[in-house]
Design a protein around this motif. Structure first.
Motif, mmCIF file in Angstrom:
data_model
loop_
_atom_site.group_PDB
_atom_site.id
_atom_site.type_symbol
_atom_site.label_atom_id
_atom_site.label_comp_id
_atom_site.label_asym_id
_atom_site.label_seq_id
_atom_site.Cartn_x
_atom_site.Cartn_y
_atom_site.Cartn_z
ATOM 1 N N SER A 150 17.410 41.639 49.281
ATOM 2 C CA SER A 150 16.008 42.600 49.330
ATOM 3 C C SER A 150 16.960 44.010 49.771
ATOM 4 N N ASP A 151 17.685 43.917 50.754
ATOM 5 C CA ASP A 151 18.201 45.156 51.454
ATOM 6 C C ASP A 151 18.865 45.976 50.574
ATOM 7 N N THR A 154 16.770 47.771 48.071
ATOM 8 C CA THR A 154 15.899 48.887 48.575
ATOM 9 C C THR A 154 16.998 50.209 48.581
ATOM 10 N N THR A 274 19.964 49.181 58.217
ATOM 11 C CA THR A 274 19.101 48.043 58.072
ATOM 12 C C THR A 274 19.852 46.877 58.829
ATOM 13 N N ASP A 278 19.252 39.253 53.991
ATOM 14 C CA ASP A 278 18.275 38.632 53.150
ATOM 15 C C ASP A 278 17.540 37.295 53.277
ATOM 16 N N GLU A 299 10.893 40.261 52.800
ATOM 17 C CA GLU A 299 11.295 40.703 54.151
ATOM 18 C C GLU A 299 10.145 41.032 55.230
ATOM 19 N N TRP A 304 12.552 45.921 58.073
ATOM 20 C CA TRP A 304 12.526 46.848 57.284
ATOM 21 C C TRP A 304 13.573 47.948 57.599
ATOM 22 N N SER A 323 10.691 47.137 52.415
ATOM 23 C CA SER A 323 11.972 46.450 51.614
ATOM 24 C C SER A 323 11.502 45.994 50.000
#
Length: 383
Positions: A150-151, A154, A274, A278, A299, A304, A323
């Motif tokens: 996820s990060d 993003t 961040t 994840d 997330e 976030w 995210s």
């Protein structure tokens, strides 16, 4: 008959009325096989987990319980032996030292292959496998699942939208607090095991840096064995200089009593910070599965990241950025598309070889206390 994307017997596209699932044979049912690969394969439309190999009776029982109808065999070569049920893909999720021989044998048997990271002990061996796959017209892909964190997704979106301006420094940490070694081949100091954090978590952070900022021209590293009784590196730092001038500072550690930010990215206009990992690995370990109707890879708002300048996010600086959901299932969906000829290989062996160039340079740098220079890329492409 063994089928490849270029042979007449290969399954039709998913939209064809004659389509059938692509049958997958999974080598290994330890952590990588049982937690990551088997669930993701089973959750991917168009793929079928057909067979698993493990010599461990307890793991064999777990595979049968988790995937009723799956064939469980003891040895990888049984997957492609004469008389075996034809398969469309072999996934290698066994210990690191077995990756090259098993992948080579599967390719020589005419089967496409996915290999868990690291693909090989050396970049030369990785390129040898790449050449073999290219000669045979077969897919060879590497499971770099952290490209779908996820990060990371993003951050890629922020960079594509130029939210930070020209990036000057990329900091990435994959840190844990494990003051006592767990043992096993991943922490073994035997060279043939390819253990230690440099090749384990380092494979992830280096791959991410290369995806974001391209080829590396110099590497400096510090690598230590900190814990009593530990055999392999458990606290390692890498400083990379990319051909475009970005500097990546990468940390992997099992001895971090206080965890730093997962990413800190500093651009000319703003930075992105961040914390936390994840959620997908934790979900898979808990037995949760992606699929229709499942909330996956999301997330919580508290995790976030923040974009801003001039103040720490821990004191309220910056603006929260929602995210992008993590998406490990996208990897095997892309593999299925590549096998059917409708999409590219999501992670090539030559990309993995470029990352291994960096890991080998880091090992030499840490051993000799020098900065290692890598050849500048011709044409600006890695690998």
């Amino acid at each position: 008959m063994t089928t490849t994307p270029h042979s007449p017997g290969f399954p039709h596209s998913p939209d064809s009325p004659h389509a059938r699932p692509l049958r997958v044979g999974l080598v290994g049912y330890g952590l990588a096989g049982s937690v990551f690969h088997a669930p993701l394969i089973a959750a991917t439309p168009g793929l079928e987990l057909s067979a698993v190999t493990t010599g461990n009776a307890e793991r064999a029982a777990e595979a049968r319980d988790g995937y009723p109808g799956v064939r469980v065999l003891e040895r990888p070569e049984e997957l492609w032996a004469d008389g075996a049920e034809p398969l469309d893909l072999i996934v290698v999720a066994s210990p690191n030292k077995t990756h090259v021989p098993i992948a080579r044998a599967a390719l020589e048997a005419g089967l496409p292959v996915v290999v868990d990271k690291p693909l090989a002990p050396t970049a030369a061996e990785a390129r040898g496998l790449a050449e073999l796959a290219e000669e045979r017209g077969l897919l060879l892909s590497v499971f770099q699942n952290r490209r779908w964190d996820s990060d990371f997704l993003t951050l890629r979106r922020l960079l594509e939208e130029d939210e930070l301006g020209e990036v000057q420094r990329f900091e990435s940490r994959f840190e844990r607090w494990r003051p006592r070694p767990k043992g096993g081949w991943r922490e073994s100091g035997a060279p043939e095991e390819i253990g230690g954090l440099l090749y384990d978590l380092g494979s992830h952070v280096v791959d991410q840096a290369l995806v974001l900022f391209g080829p590396v021209v110099s590497v400096y590293a510090e690598s230590d064995v900190r814990r009593p009784g530990a055999e392999a590196d458990d606290d390692t730092f890498l400083a990379l200089t990319h051909a475009n001038g970005v500097r990546s500072h990468l940390y992997v550690s099992a001895t971090a009593a206080q965890l730093g930010p997962r990413f800190r990215v500093l651009g000319r206009r703003a930075g992105f910070v961040t914390y936390g990992l994840d959620p997908q690995e934790a979900a898979l370990r808990e037995g949760l599965r992606p699929g229709p109707g499942a909330v996956w890879g999301v997330e919580p708002e508290a995790l976030w990241g923040r974009v801003g300048s001039g103040e720490s996010p821990l004191t309220g600086g910056g603006t929260p950025v929602e995210s992008v959901p993590g998406d490990y299932p996208a990897y095997y969906a892309a593999v299925a598309a590549a096998l059917r000829g409708t999409g590219p290989n999501p992670v090539t062996a030559r990309e993995a070889a470029a990352a291994l160039d960096v890991l080998e340079a880091a090992r030499r740098s840490a051993r000799e206390g020098v900065t290692v220079t890598l050849p500048r890329p011709s044409g600006g492409a890695a690998g």
